[in-house]
Structures are given as C-alpha cells and as structure tokens.
Design a protein around this motif. Sequence first.
Motif, PDB file in Angstrom:
ATOM      1  N   ALA B 257     -32.954  83.685  -6.180  1.00  0.00           N
ATOM      2  CA  ALA B 257     -31.844  84.437  -6.818  1.00  0.00           C
ATOM      3  C   ALA B 257     -30.884  83.067  -7.252  1.00  0.00           C
ATOM      4  CB  ALA B 257     -31.160  85.487  -6.271  1.00  0.00           C
ATOM      5  N   LEU B 258     -30.459  82.500  -6.057  1.00  0.00           N
ATOM      6  CA  LEU B 258     -29.626  81.384  -6.525  1.00  0.00           C
ATOM      7  C   LEU B 258     -29.721  80.563  -7.568  1.00  0.00           C
ATOM      8  CD1 LEU B 258     -26.897  79.349  -5.890  1.00  0.00           C
ATOM      9  CD2 LEU B 258     -28.426  78.518  -4.174  1.00  0.00           C
ATOM     10  N   TYR B 259     -31.237  80.073  -7.823  1.00  0.00           N
ATOM     11  CA  TYR B 259     -31.588  79.076  -8.712  1.00  0.00           C
ATOM     12  C   TYR B 259     -31.681  79.771 -10.005  1.00  0.00           C
ATOM     13  CZ  TYR B 259     -32.805  75.259  -5.785  1.00  0.00           C
ATOM     14  OH  TYR B 259     -32.630  73.948  -4.991  1.00  0.00           O
ATOM     15  N   ARG B 260     -31.937  81.102 -10.028  1.00  0.00           N
ATOM     16  CA  ARG B 260     -31.904  81.841 -11.255  1.00  0.00           C
ATOM     17  C   ARG B 260     -30.623  81.900 -11.968  1.00  0.00           C
ATOM     18  NH1 ARG B 260     -35.980  84.963  -8.995  1.00  0.00           N
ATOM     19  NH2 ARG B 260     -37.973  84.013  -9.692  1.00  0.00           N
ATOM     20  N   GLU B 261     -29.480  82.062 -10.803  1.00  0.00           N
ATOM     21  CA  GLU B 261     -28.535  82.422 -11.519  1.00  0.00           C
ATOM     22  C   GLU B 261     -27.956  80.884 -11.960  1.00  0.00           C
ATOM     23  OE1 GLU B 261     -24.214  84.176  -9.522  1.00  0.00           O
ATOM     24  OE2 GLU B 261     -25.872  83.536  -8.234  1.00  0.00           O
ATOM     25  N   SER B 262     -28.087  80.068 -11.112  1.00  0.00           N
ATOM     26  CA  SER B 262     -27.548  78.388 -11.468  1.00  0.00           C
ATOM     27  C   SER B 262     -28.057  78.199 -12.930  1.00  0.00           C
ATOM     28  CB  SER B 262     -28.065  77.489 -10.188  1.00  0.00           C
ATOM     29  OG  SER B 262     -27.612  78.023  -9.124  1.00  0.00           O
ATOM     30  N   TYR B 263     -29.309  78.478 -13.147  1.00  0.00           N
ATOM     31  CA  TYR B 263     -29.772  77.936 -14.441  1.00  0.00           C
ATOM     32  C   TYR B 263     -29.962  79.232 -15.293  1.00  0.00           C
ATOM     33  CZ  TYR B 263     -30.853  73.617 -12.208  1.00  0.00           C
ATOM     34  OH  TYR B 263     -30.866  72.561 -11.448  1.00  0.00           O
ATOM     35  N   ASP B 264     -29.183  80.233 -15.120  1.00  0.00           N
ATOM     36  CA  ASP B 264     -29.180  81.184 -16.392  1.00  0.00           C
ATOM     37  C   ASP B 264     -28.614  80.522 -17.618  1.00  0.00           C
ATOM     38  OD1 ASP B 264     -29.310  83.894 -17.218  1.00  0.00           O
ATOM     39  OD2 ASP B 264     -27.032  84.038 -16.971  1.00  0.00           O
ATOM     40  N   GLY B 265     -29.298  80.686 -18.625  1.00  0.00           N
ATOM     41  CA  GLY B 265     -28.744  80.030 -19.956  1.00  0.00           C
ATOM     42  C   GLY B 265     -29.089  78.947 -19.999  1.00  0.00           C
ATOM     43  N   LYS B 266     -29.831  78.183 -19.228  1.00  0.00           N
ATOM     44  CA  LYS B 266     -30.279  76.990 -19.285  1.00  0.00           C
ATOM     45  C   LYS B 266     -31.792  76.968 -19.756  1.00  0.00           C
ATOM     46  CE  LYS B 266     -26.489  75.294 -17.510  1.00  0.00           C
ATOM     47  NZ  LYS B 266     -25.533  74.693 -18.551  1.00  0.00           N
ATOM     48  N   PRO B 267     -31.903  76.683 -21.123  1.00  0.00           N
ATOM     49  CA  PRO B 267     -33.545  77.269 -21.519  1.00  0.00           C
ATOM     50  C   PRO B 267     -34.518  76.341 -21.247  1.00  0.00           C
ATOM     51  CG  PRO B 267     -32.225  76.086 -23.336  1.00  0.00           C
ATOM     52  CD  PRO B 267     -31.313  76.369 -22.209  1.00  0.00           C
ATOM     53  N   PHE B 268     -34.205  74.975 -20.486  1.00  0.00           N
ATOM     54  CA  PHE B 268     -35.407  74.386 -20.169  1.00  0.00           C
ATOM     55  C   PHE B 268     -35.677  74.239 -18.703  1.00  0.00           C
ATOM     56  CE2 PHE B 268     -33.973  72.421 -24.295  1.00  0.00           C
ATOM     57  CZ  PHE B 268     -35.065  72.326 -25.109  1.00  0.00           C
ATOM     58  N   VAL B 269     -35.051  75.044 -17.854  1.00  0.00           N
ATOM     59  CA  VAL B 269     -35.172  75.023 -16.490  1.00  0.00           C
ATOM     60  C   VAL B 269     -35.805  76.638 -16.246  1.00  0.00           C
ATOM     61  CG1 VAL B 269     -34.514  74.797 -14.253  1.00  0.00           C
ATOM     62  CG2 VAL B 269     -33.415  73.282 -16.034  1.00  0.00           C
ATOM     63  N   ARG B 270     -37.060  76.455 -15.579  1.00  0.00           N
ATOM     64  CA  ARG B 270     -37.608  77.669 -15.333  1.00  0.00           C
ATOM     65  C   ARG B 270     -38.209  77.593 -13.992  1.00  0.00           C
ATOM     66  NH1 ARG B 270     -42.357  77.272 -20.181  1.00  0.00           N
ATOM     67  NH2 ARG B 270     -43.030  75.582 -18.802  1.00  0.00           N
ATOM     68  N   ILE B 271     -37.379  78.897 -13.491  1.00  0.00           N
ATOM     69  CA  ILE B 271     -37.429  79.364 -11.927  1.00  0.00           C
ATOM     70  C   ILE B 271     -38.898  80.028 -11.688  1.00  0.00           C
ATOM     71  CG2 ILE B 271     -36.549  79.880  -9.861  1.00  0.00           C
ATOM     72  CD1 ILE B 271     -35.125  77.550 -11.564  1.00  0.00           C
ATOM     73  N   GLN B 272     -39.851  79.565 -11.127  1.00  0.00           N
ATOM     74  CA  GLN B 272     -41.040  80.149 -10.859  1.00  0.00           C
ATOM     75  C   GLN B 272     -40.881  81.566  -9.845  1.00  0.00           C
ATOM     76  OE1 GLN B 272     -44.165  78.501 -11.877  1.00  0.00           O
ATOM     77  NE2 GLN B 272     -42.365  77.992 -13.151  1.00  0.00           N
ATOM     78  N   ALA B 273     -41.746  82.405 -10.090  1.00  0.00           N
ATOM     79  CA  ALA B 273     -41.691  83.471  -9.395  1.00  0.00           C
ATOM     80  C   ALA B 273     -41.801  83.161  -7.596  1.00  0.00           C
ATOM     81  CB  ALA B 273     -42.920  84.564  -9.756  1.00  0.00           C
ATOM     82  N   GLN B 274     -41.769  84.113  -6.929  1.00  0.00           N
ATOM     83  CA  GLN B 274     -41.862  83.843  -5.401  1.00  0.00           C
ATOM     84  C   GLN B 274     -43.450  83.492  -5.130  1.00  0.00           C
ATOM     85  OE1 GLN B 274     -39.954  86.484  -2.920  1.00  0.00           O
ATOM     86  NE2 GLN B 274     -40.820  85.527  -0.971  1.00  0.00           N
TER      87      GLN B 274
END
Lengths: 342, 342, 342, 342
Positions: B257-274
């Motif tokens: 959740a932290l990583y998703r939030e941190s990179y929210d709006g950053k189109p080139f960073v994709r956080i994978q599913a658990q």
Amino acid sequence: MKVSIIGATGYGGLELLRLLHQHPHVEIASLHSFSAQTEDISRFYPHLHTVYHQALAEIDAVKIAEESEAVFLATPSGVAKDAAQPFIDAGMKVIDLSGDFRLSKEGYEKWYNKDAAPDAYLEQAEYGLAEWRTGTDATFISNPGCYATATLLGLAPLVMQYLVVEDSIIVDAKSGISGAGKTPSENTHFPETNENMTLYRMNKHQHIPEIMRQLQVWNENIDAITFSTSLIPVTRGIFATIYAKAKAGTTTEELLALYRESYDGKPFVRIQAQDVYPTLKQVTASNFCDIGLCYNERTNMITIVVVIDNLVKGAAGQAIQNLNLMAGFDETAGLDFIPVYP
Amino acid sequence: MKVSIIGATGYGGLELLRLLHQHPHVEIASLHSFSAQTEDISRFYPHLHTVYHQALAEIDAVKIAEESEAVFLATPSGVAKDAAQPFIDAGMKVIDLSGDFRLSKEGYEKWYNKDAAPDAYLEQAEYGLAEWRTGTDATFISNPGCYATATLLGLAPLVMQYLVVEDSIIVDAKSGISGAGKTPSENTHFPETNENMTLYRMNKHQHIPEIMRQLQVWNENIDAITFSTSLIPVTRGIFATIYAKAKAGTTTEELLALYRESYDGKPFVRIQAQDVYPTLKQVTASNFCDIGLCYNERTNMITIVVVIDNLVKGAAGQAIQNLNLMAGFDETAGLDFIPVYP
Amino acid sequence: MKVSIIGATGYGGLELLRLLHQHPHVEIASLHSFSAQTEDISRFYPHLHTVYHQALAEIDAVKIAEESEAVFLATPSGVAKDAAQPFIDAGMKVIDLSGDFRLSKEGYEKWYNKDAAPDAYLEQAEYGLAEWRTGTDATFISNPGCYATATLLGLAPLVMQYLVVEDSIIVDAKSGISGAGKTPSENTHFPETNENMTLYRMNKHQHIPEIMRQLQVWNENIDAITFSTSLIPVTRGIFATIYAKAKAGTTTEELLALYRESYDGKPFVRIQAQDVYPTLKQVTASNFCDIGLCYNERTNMITIVVVIDNLVKGAAGQAIQNLNLMAGFDETAGLDFIPVYP
Amino acid sequence: MKVSIIGATGYGGLELLRLLHQHPHVEIASLHSFSAQTEDISRFYPHLHTVYHQALAEIDAVKIAEESEAVFLATPSGVAKDAAQPFIDAGMKVIDLSGDFRLSKEGYEKWYNKDAAPDAYLEQAEYGLAEWRTGTDATFISNPGCYATATLLGLAPLVMQYLVVEDSIIVDAKSGISGAGKTPSENTHFPETNENMTLYRMNKHQHIPEIMRQLQVWNENIDAITFSTSLIPVTRGIFATIYAKAKAGTTTEELLALYRESYDGKPFVRIQAQDVYPTLKQVTASNFCDIGLCYNERTNMITIVVVIDNLVKGAAGQAIQNLNLMAGFDETAGLDFIPVYP
C-alpha cells in the motif's frame, strides 16, 4: 562395488551415470525408472550411443539387493519415501537424492504437502552434507538439495563459530534451469526463459527447512533466515550470494583464514583469494564448491559468494562423494577429473 | 523541439535515437561522436538502413547550440565533464547520461579516479531520478546510473519513511552484459559470458556513491549500504533484489500500500500484486520499473525486487522522461509504446 | 608416454589438457605458451585450481625433446610452421593443431597470406583425418580444422564412391563462438553475438583448401565446392548441413547402409537411424561425429547432417585420437567417457 | 479503422497487438481467444500492464462484424478454416495468419492432415506475400508462413527470370524458438534447447507446399526444392541460406543489380552491399527482410542469405503490411519505427 540407479532417466540420474561410469571402484549393475521400462537408456539420451548401453530393468527390490551393494534414488519428491524402504531394510547402502528423508515428519508434510515416510526410516537417514558429516558409518544417506548445499557450505564456518547476528542471514540464490528437471513447463519454455530472470517462491522454497534444520544443529540460536530463489538463463549452476552481519568487527583476511581452516582437507571446497569471487562457470560439470567472501567494515556486513553445479555438487556428485565416504574409497574417487571449459 | 545527441554510436546513444525518433514533440537535429566523424550512423548499426540516416556531425558547440534546444551526452565517463560546459553556458537543456555530474568533486575524484568538473558546473546539475525530482525548472540534468535507478526507486518509500534499520540495507544487483558498453573485453567474450554468472566490484561499484548521496537526501541516518553487482548472460536488464530490516513489525499488504501510494501518478513505476514478482523480460525495451516485495515476519526482513531495462529506464528512457518533464511535455511522450515481447 | 603442449593457454590447449589428464597412457610433462611464461596454468583457468597445477615452462626445444616423446602445438596460425621444426627434426611425435601444415606452399600462402613452412616439412606432415588415415607410421601429423573434419567425414563415403555430381556439393556449416578463440572481438561480444546469427567468409574460409585437397585425394573429379560458414550463439560445436546431388537414383536406406559400412570399426562416427538427425548437443564435449542423412527422390538431392564439438573432434580430441593411432594405443584411449549433458 | 484480433494470447496475436497499437490509422476494437475468455490480455502478458488493457471478448461473429472493419486470425492451424468464414461472408477485410488458406484442398489435407476449408473459401483467399501481390483489391488474405516468406523473397528475382537450374534449389533455413509458439514442449525446454541446434522435418515441413505453389506461379518448370528446417537457440528470427545453380555464368554485381531492381520501391526488402551478409539481429523486432548474396564462379552456385523476424515479417508485420495495402494506407504505416537493438 556394484550399484543401481533408480530414476535413471532424469537429469540427476543421468549425471550419476556419467560420473559413476568413470568411477574406478564402481560398476553400474542396473538402471531403473518409474516412468519407463525395458528401453535402453540411450533411447532417452542419444549422446550415450555406443558409450553406454543398458536396458532399464524392472524395479524388483529383491533382485536389486542381490545384485548391488548400493542404490541411488534420483526420483521426484514423494517417490523414495516408499521406494527406498526395501533397500534400507535389506541393509544396502542407500543414497536418496530427493527431499523425502531430509526433514522431520511434520516438516516434510508442511513443506512438501505429502505424507512423510515412517519415522523409523526418517530417523535412520543421515543428512549427507559431505564436508560436514560427523561419521562415516551411516548406510542410509539423505543427499542435500542443491540450494541447501550451496547455502550450508557457505555459512558453516560463520554459523558454527557464532560470528554472525542470528537473524541477519540472507541468501540470494540463483539457479540454472536444469534445476527444474526434465519436464517442460512454462518456466522452462525457451522464449520465456531466455533473456530473462525470475524470482520464485520467496521465503517459501522447500529447501529452506532442510537448511534451517542443519543450521540449528550448528547454532541453536538461529530461528529463521531470509531466502530468495531466482532462475537465470543458464543450464547448470547455483550462484548463491549470502549476506550476514558480523557480531563483532573483523576483516576479510580473518574470515578467509577461518574458511581456509574450516575447509582444510576438504578437497571439493576451494576458498578464493582475497578480492576474487568465483564465477559460476568455473565449477560447471565438477563437484567443486568455490567460495569467495569479503567484509564491509562500514556496514559490518559479510558477503559470501558460493558457486556449485546443481547437478553435481548439488546432486549426483555429492551423492558419489557420500558413497566414497561410506565405502571407504578416496573421497575424490570418480570426481577428480578436469571439468569441461568453456 | 530540436535535439542533438553526443555519443551517438554507443548503446546509450543508439537507444536515445530509437526512442527520440518516435517522440511526438522531438526532432533529432544532429548526431555526434568523439570516436567517429562524418560517417552515417547506419554504418555502425545496419538495422538503421532506410529507417534512419544521418551523418555524424562535428562537435561544434556553437553550431549545436544554434540548431538545437536540448543536447544529450551519452559519452563514457570523463568526457562530459568538459564537453557539456559550452552547452550549459549557452543555456541549453542539457542531459548527461554519464557519471560526470552525479557526485561532489571529492566523490567523483575518489570513485572515478579522474579530475572532476568545476564545482560551478557540478552544482548546477540536478540529479534526474525522474520520479523523485522536486521541481521541473532545472535545465541541466545529470541522469542517474542504471544500478542507481533500480536501487533508489526500490528503496525510496522505505527510506523516506524511516521504516528500515539504517545499516541493514543490502542490494544484490544483477546486470545484463550491454551494461558494459559496446567495446569487447574478456568480460563480454561470449564463450566466457554465456552459461556464466560473475560478481564484480563488490562494494566498489561507482554507482554506490550516487546512491548514497540520494539516500542521505532522503534519510540522513543512512551511513552505508552493502552493494553487490553481478553479470548475468542476458543482453539487457537490471534485476535488483534488495533486502532491508524493518524497524517495526509490518505486513506485506501495508508495504505494498505504501509503495502504491508513493508511486501514485508515476506512470513508469508499476507495483506488482501480492505474491507476484516482476520478471526481467517484462520491462525489456521499455521505460518501466516494476517492483514486487514481501515482508518476512520471522526475520523482520523486507525483500524488494526491482527490474528495469538498463538502456531505457537505466539510461536513455529516463533521459527522455527528464526532457519531457523539463519541456512540459507529457511525461510519457515517446515512451508509451508496447515493448517487444518475447 | 610423456607429452608436452605448446599453446596451453588457448581453448585448444586447454581441451588437450582436460583430455590428456585422464588419458590412461599419457603423462603431461610440460606446458608452454608463446604469450605467457612461468605462471601456473590455473592462473588463466581458475577451474583448474587443485585439480591440475603446472607452471608454464620456457619453450626450449632441446629440453622438451629430452623430456617428452610427443608434442602438441595448439598455437595460432603462423606459429607452428617455425616452432614445430626442431621437434620434427628431433624425431618426436608431433601433432600440429593449426593450419600451418595442412596445405601446399602455394595454398598456404594464398589462403593464410603468410609465408609457408619449408617444403621439406610440409611434405613430412600427414593430414590427420583420423578415420581415413591410410597408415599409422607417420610421426608428424597435421591435425584437420574443425570445419574440415565435419565436412570430410560427412562427404567421404559419397565422394569416394563417386556417387554425387561433382560440382553439386554445398556445405552449410555453422560454428559455435569458441571457434573464434580466446581473444575478444566485435564478433564475440555478447550483446552482438547473443540472439544473433551471422554468415562470414562466404566461399572464402581458410578451411576450404584443406577440404578440397582431401576431396581430390578421394575423387579427382571434384573441382570446387560451395562452402558457407556461419556463427550461432552457442559456445561449442559445428553443425554442418551438406547437400549433394546423387548421380543416380538411390534411397535413404542404401545411403545409410553405405555410411554404416564405411564407418564400421570407426568408434567415433555414429550413423543415426533413418529419419533421425543428430543434435549439436549430443556430441558436446565428446570426440563423436554424429551423422544423419536422407535422400529426396524428387530433387535427387542428398542431405547429410554432421555434428561435432569443434574443440574436441574438431581439434584436441582428434589430435589425441591421432596420438593413439601413432602410439599403438587403443584408438579411444582417453576419449571413451560419457560426456556432460545437458 | 477498427480491427479485431482472434488468437490474441499467442505470440503472433501479441505481436499484432504491439504493432497495431502504434499504427496511426488503426484502432483495436476487440481481442479474442479460443483458449481463454473475459480475462484482460495483460493477465497473460504482464509487460502490458498500464500500457494496454482490454478484456478478451466472446467470439461473436455478428458483433465483431458490426464493430470492426477488419479481422486478424492468429490461431493455430485448423481453427481459421471454420472461424474465418462468417467474417469473409460479412465482407470484412480478413487476414489469416495460419496455414488454413494457403494451399489447395488436396495440399492442405496432405500436409496438415486435417479437413480443409471449403473450396469456395480457399479460392477467395489471396496469398499475401506482400512484395509480390499483383493487386490490392483482395479483401481476404492468407498471410504467408515465416519460412515461406524468407524463402520466396529470397528466390523471387532468380526464379521469375528463369536464371537458375530448376531442380537445384536448396533452402537451409534456421528458426528461432518462438516459431514453435507459446506452448512448452521438449523441443522448447531450455536445458535441451540452449547450447543446441537441431534439424527437424527434413523435406517435410508444411511450409514447403505453399512455397512450391508460389514458385510455380512464377516459374512453371520448378518441380521440387530441397528444404531443411533447423532450430537455433535464439528467441526470434529466420535465417535462410539459399543455394541455386545459375543456368549461365553471371556475377555477384549483376545479381545484386537484379535484386535491387526487383525490390525497388519495396520499403521492407533491403539488399545488402557486395560482400556484406545480413545478421539475424539487424531485423529483430522489425518488418525488414534483408538479403545478401554472392555468386561463386567456380561452382556456378548462387548463395542468398535472407533474414527476417519470424513474428514480424514472418507473421504479424506482414499481416499489417497487407492491411495497409488493402486499406490504401501507406505501406509502412505502423511499421516504420527504429527497432530495438542490441
């Protein structure tokens, strides 16, 4: 000594065949497979034509016990726990290359999700990490897994000496694709595997409990490790980079001296010179385990690089080394050739 | 916008050419090389024939400044520190892909063992880790190294939030062979590289100081990291497995959740599913940085897997992303294609 | 028998070392190199550590002749033509793995663009295509090239029997990258070589004249062949696909019978079953030459597939086979192991 | 123009998606698969995440015909012969990438061992070898096979001009492993495929009849060719080395001039300079077909080297090129990018 190989059509069985064929004290009496019968082994492996011919034979435990003094089981997990019993009962030298006898009943059932072998058999098995076996009178050896071999050989000196912070151990292990065996799958499909690297079973690999079990024999304070397993696009090899925090300040020189001393007289473990790290290819097709290391005084972190060939030191080679120890042969018998390079 | 590329014959320059050629707002005005002159770029790269032709032009700073609004320097270390100066002085948009402006004077001279650029220039350079730049008005960007990009994007959320034990950070980074550039050497010789994996410059890679510098911007308590760099037999890619001990108990869900939030709006960073880790190949030839992670409650250790293409997100792609930010273009302009697979 | 190896640091020399080390009748007396002196051979090849140690020795022909009965020269072209002379003069068994003694004076000077060895020496050399040598009393062997070995073994039965149209022979030969030797170049640079295939020296490869010379020994009507050489991204191996038009109608069965008969008693040539073609990997690291073929009745064309390991049957292995023949050892001595697979 | 892709989850379908996504005149209306339904395409290909999302849709021919103007079928052989019919009947632009419409009824049933499509449909299909199509008014295209594309483009000028001896044509074609598709098998298993080369279906490949059919359109005297197909350890590419005997003496210059003239105005065929042969990698991920050749005056043999990417020019790229021709778009629309290298 006459020996039999069960599971001869897999990559582990094939490697046993390659190595035992040139062993000065061993004769291969019979080959067996649960997935095939009566065909000549060279049907599965054309490179064997004219070099080695033998028809697969029925798995008749009585007959095998009559003809052979030792039996190797190189079968998928879940097979040896039943198949090995008659050979053990018959008092043969038995070496199982699968995971079936490496764990306690509970451990096996949890990590392999299968019924375990009876306790009586589990207890008879000696874990065959060859360099660290404490005796040579066992007749039933549970041969370590490939990841476990690399990890344990890399950690033993530090762990036994209580030199590292117990919960700081991290193993970043990479494996060649032959570790997945001979059966094709999406993970071994060339267009997906080539030019790729993948991490799988993070902290969930079934070699973790056998590693933990042995580490705790050496050091009762170790509760858990961090263990990652990745696939790299090579056919053979384990490349393990291990990290652990030193309890007290040390130096790379001191650590190298400790490793040299620890493995003194162990012909298959080669400690590299300072500032030199082993390459994966320098152990390909050999029974060597090469180790390089360094200490970082700024982070107090020790890094250990361990390379083995997963099919040799990580499977068939160590099994033969264990046979050599059991049988009183020279430890390097059949394993002292110059391996192919490049 | 008209742009020039200096160092067009190397792999980084070629990747700039590939990507800028299809950029909707950019026109390539001129190509330059310090090692070749006047030949058409397709002489060096036959795949360009009929697709793209341009003769290399003399490196005449005045002329380049007249014709182009921006200049990319994709030259070996030690070149841009001098070559970039006239373009900076001329007020052009300048993006240097080498290490020449990433460190302080002392840092550069220690790690690169060369004279550094004058302080005045070093100070003007903004470190262009695109997702974490704090403004967009810089006109002179020092583009991060490939290892640094993967490492910093993987660590940023944890480090900024002071979530990990400061001296526990370990980066186990593997690189494809194109990272060594276009010049043949023993380390890139196919028979030695193929079916091999090697570790080099343990704790000594020149990307370490630029990583440290940025980490300390985010978290002044971090003194040092453990950093290993290995070569795997693929052409492209960085696969970084990062380990850090959590200060307090957490969960994989919380961290994701932290990583998703941190990179929210950053189109080139994709956080994978658990429970999903990115494969190297899923970012090949793209500007993506894919991140997967997990928390091990038994060891309190966080493992983060970061993959990028070293020539794209680790070099030319991020440089273009930085140009987009500087120029007010859409951040993904020229970078929003479906990459080749498999 | 004591032997010396000159050119021990190259891939050919290393392969001689690997194979001779396990030869039952041979002892390696000394190793030599023109490019290095006094260092231990394991300095160049870390996989040799603890398995094999020997310092490189000065190339003192008198001393070598005193200590050894046979000498192998595994040097680059242009070296052996001078270096071999004292050993030949001394009456030693001499096996040259380079091209220096394979051609006539004119042939050599045209194709290698260097001065040839004196005629007296050229005439003493017997071309050592082991399966087709006509006697065993030669003491000076010019060992065939890798492409030549595959091509000649594949064509011999057809050509000797005058079964194919003389100007119809086409050899489409592919080589692994180790054929280029140990020195890095653009053609062996991993990012350029990996995922690539290239054709080079079309009808211009220096193995063509040695092939022609031998073909003409067998069949004086053959004037020329078409010969293409390509590089494929594997470390070891020659995969030659040979095409020739049959003079008269035939069948695949007839041709296979001819090949079986021709190679009867030749332990290293294995003729495949009908409809089976050898794979490159089935001969890797072995001295085998595996051959499959078929006849196409619609086009009257015969296709022959020949695979060898370029460093073994195409170099060091055949050299040892030649030594075995010269010395009266069993032809397979030192070469009868199960090779590594996969 | 709105288009639909049936068979979107295979490698051919994926390549259509990659290329059509950046096509200036095309919008992808729907994706379909016979083996999966309703899942998002990025489930199968994680590299698509955030770049392209679309749920697979039911294969409802009426709906597809309403929504799209053109449909691509990238399905395994035996599927399109039925599945394509409603789209053809609806008058849509239909491009089938499988072998289902490339042969006569008898040819298909013999070589594919399956029932053929009805004659009425077979007759409507135009064989879409894009450079040699004779008109642009067809609406139903049978897209050539990868081996056929390389072979026919390489032979066309010679065959049309009756320059080569009719029964002398030999095609030695090598393919990357992605040609085997997305389903794992023993032939694509990394430990077996890596470091290997294999020849399969000698003179039996199902692309032979489509090659023969087209050759005979061009030259009624050609009865048969010799055709070998091999697998090399690369992911993408066809490398075809073609041999044919010249009827009369000629020169390399003359032949190159003929090829240049023949392909004048054909943007995707690039004739190399004299003495230059194309490398496989120079066409990877592009729609190019690069051709080099030479004439051997001693054997009167012409050698032609043809390289294509099997998934682009050999499948999806040529399909789009055919759409461009049908739709009156520029022939290079969507295909004129700089491909990735290295």
